[in-house]
Scaffold this active site. Sequence first.
Site, short mmCIF file in Angstrom:
data_model
loop_
_atom_site.label_atom_id
_atom_site.label_comp_id
_atom_site.label_asym_id
_atom_site.label_seq_id
_atom_site.Cartn_x
_atom_site.Cartn_y
_atom_site.Cartn_z
CG HIS A 297 -6.01 -0.99 2.33
ND1 HIS A 297 -4.67 -0.90 2.07
CD2 HIS A 297 -6.30 0.05 3.14
CE1 HIS A 297 -4.17 0.14 2.71
NE2 HIS A 297 -5.14 0.74 3.37
CB CYS B 58 -1.02 0.00 1.13
SG CYS B 58 -0.53 -0.85 2.63
NE ARG C 42 2.56 -8.80 5.42
CZ ARG C 42 1.25 -8.68 5.34
NH1 ARG C 42 0.47 -9.43 6.10
NH2 ARG C 42 0.70 -7.81 4.50
CE LYS D 23 -11.52 -6.25 9.96
NZ LYS D 23 -10.30 -7.05 10.14
CD GLN E 217 -0.58 -8.44 0.86
OE1 GLN E 217 -0.01 -7.41 0.53
NE2 GLN E 217 -1.28 -8.52 1.98
CG ASP F 60 -2.44 -5.26 -1.92
OD1 ASP F 60 -3.57 -5.14 -1.43
OD2 ASP F 60 -1.39 -4.97 -1.33
CG HIS G 93 -4.24 -0.08 -2.36
ND1 HIS G 93 -3.15 -0.85 -2.71
CD2 HIS G 93 -4.42 -0.28 -1.02
CE1 HIS G 93 -2.68 -1.46 -1.64
NE2 HIS G 93 -3.43 -1.14 -0.61
#
Length: 688
Positions: free
Chosen positions: A551, A374, A403, A505, A421, A423, A425
Amino acid sequence: MKLEGSLIMASFLLRGGTGRLASAFLPATTRSGRTVAASRAAAGTSASAPSPPARSSSSPRLFSTAVAPDASAAAQEEEEEELPTNESDPDLLKLRHTSAHVMAMAVQRTFPEAQVTIGPWIDNGFYYDFYFPETTDAETGEVVPSRKLTDADLKKVKKAMDKIISKNYPILRQEVTREEAKKRIEEIGEPFKLEILDGIKTEPITIYSIGDEWWDLCAGPHVESTGQLPKKAIALQSVAGAYWRGDEKREMLQRIYATAWKDPKQLKAYKKRMEEAKKRDHRGLGKKLDLFSIQEDAGGGLVFWHPKGSTVRRKIEDFWKDEHVARGYDLVYTPHIANLDLWKTSGHFDFYREGMFDQMEVEEEAYQIKPMNCPFHCLMYKDDIRSYRDLPFRWGELGTVYRYERSGTLHGLFRVRGFTQDDAHIFCLPEQLQDEIVDVLKLTRDILSRFGFDKYELLISTRPEKSVGRDQIWEDATAALVGALDELGWEYGTDEGGGAFYGPKIDLKIKDAIGRTWQCSTVQCDFNLPERFDLEYVSAEGTRERPIMVHRAIFGSIERFFGILIENCAGDLPLWLAPVQMKLLPVTDAVVDYCKEVAAKANAMGLRVEVDRGNERLAKQIRNAEQARIPIMSVVGMKELEEGTLAVRSRKLGDLGSFSVDDLLGELKRCDVAAEEMSAMGEVPEKE
């Protein structure tokens, strides 16, 4: 005109191992509960099993005979009990929590030297961590090593639990001061409880006791008495090691895992599910099918994708990319590392430092391998002056992140240190938010349903006590999430105060073929990063305003979703995902060149066809292809060579007949594409 009842190629090409067609992903229209069950396609449920079709080049499609779902699979599905969850059944949660306390009491009665630590409920039961110190033999004075629990010990503990349950002790709640709690803990010599007490920031301190016999620090909830626990619906399962506080430098504890249900029938159903889950374990199937590996020489939690697994992953990613581009997303790529200052700006270094790898020094500056994507997207947004006319931006990225996970927590593809991910946005105006959420949910439905996931649970998490952002923006964003779900008519539950500090969320859990739920998709509003990165757009009035940032992930990560997918279909991937779609089995060396020509033609069409080496007996070739979960195989002899045909054998349905090469490959290609473009009701348009 539509052909109903079969997805041709005898529908077996498009369905997983459950004997059911991939159904529509159509949520219910009420909110009476939390589970949303999709409507299923009814076609094909009453047709009789097919006989091999006659060869016909004039037929508009091959294998168009409707196929009945496997009778045993259908019967099994009807008999399966829908097991309750902690979220859906508060009484079950209480039962499990009290069972954990009873187990801890039983352990200390059976082994007085045991010290208790924590004992929470989990998805299918509970666990408790115990510390067994070294002891000294009273007679000899010799040091006795710490106890290692065995299966025989678990039987003793369960027997002690049953006695406690039979006594029907009341479960009592007390409120005490911090000083009183500390005094009680010191009196019984439980050092771990002192650490737990230090971590409790609220007062008064609550204690739950089992009669006057045993107590622990606890916030509840519990049943009223031990007699309310069903002895025959509780089972102790296993023992595992766990470090105190997850710290390898602290004491090694012994964790007893257990399961608890409301009645023996539920326990039996759960055990049956676990037996099936063991057969489907993606770690074993990944090795057996040569899909991926974890190479310990390279380090734990790092995935090596083998050629076959890479093929499946490429199909998943290509589908993901195509769907996103078709829905108005732009695909982006960002670096794998960045200056540490970026992660300080985003707040990740302050809040998630323990989950990040150590920094590396580059020209006397600290760089950080990325744990998230992000902040990079925020920098890209900030790279230019944005107008309200430009919004929304929808940026998607299959971004690999890293991670730190402790070695003891790593688990196949489900818990790794490097993962990709899916991902995305969205940067939008406040008034665009609900429409964007609706589109995200529709995209999520359409993508997940293509992989056979048509049952799911939705949960909205609202503003927590500690949060950032104005009251009005929280109210508007939460209303947009609720409004999007209401607009679609989807069921959902609400977790009041369960949102992140930076925004509300929606979380989505999918249900697999054996009834397990998996957290995958999330839609998360963020009021924090736009503030931290000073993101702005120029409004219609010429003022500078903050955009709403969303997100959004559908799979969660490619690795974890891949593991879930493999377990869901037990390695029997549908035709469009299978790494090898058809295997040609030559019965004599004289037909090998013919097989190679057919394979080359198929591969040029985008199909994945291989030729067996032919150095095994035919029965062994067929068995090898079946064990490799290859959907279609073709036995090729002199007859097929002379006629220019292929004899087709389905892994699920057996021999289907003989067809010309062009007809067969054309139909395979159509089925391959149809799996990606199948209509919502499971019908396939008849070829013109």
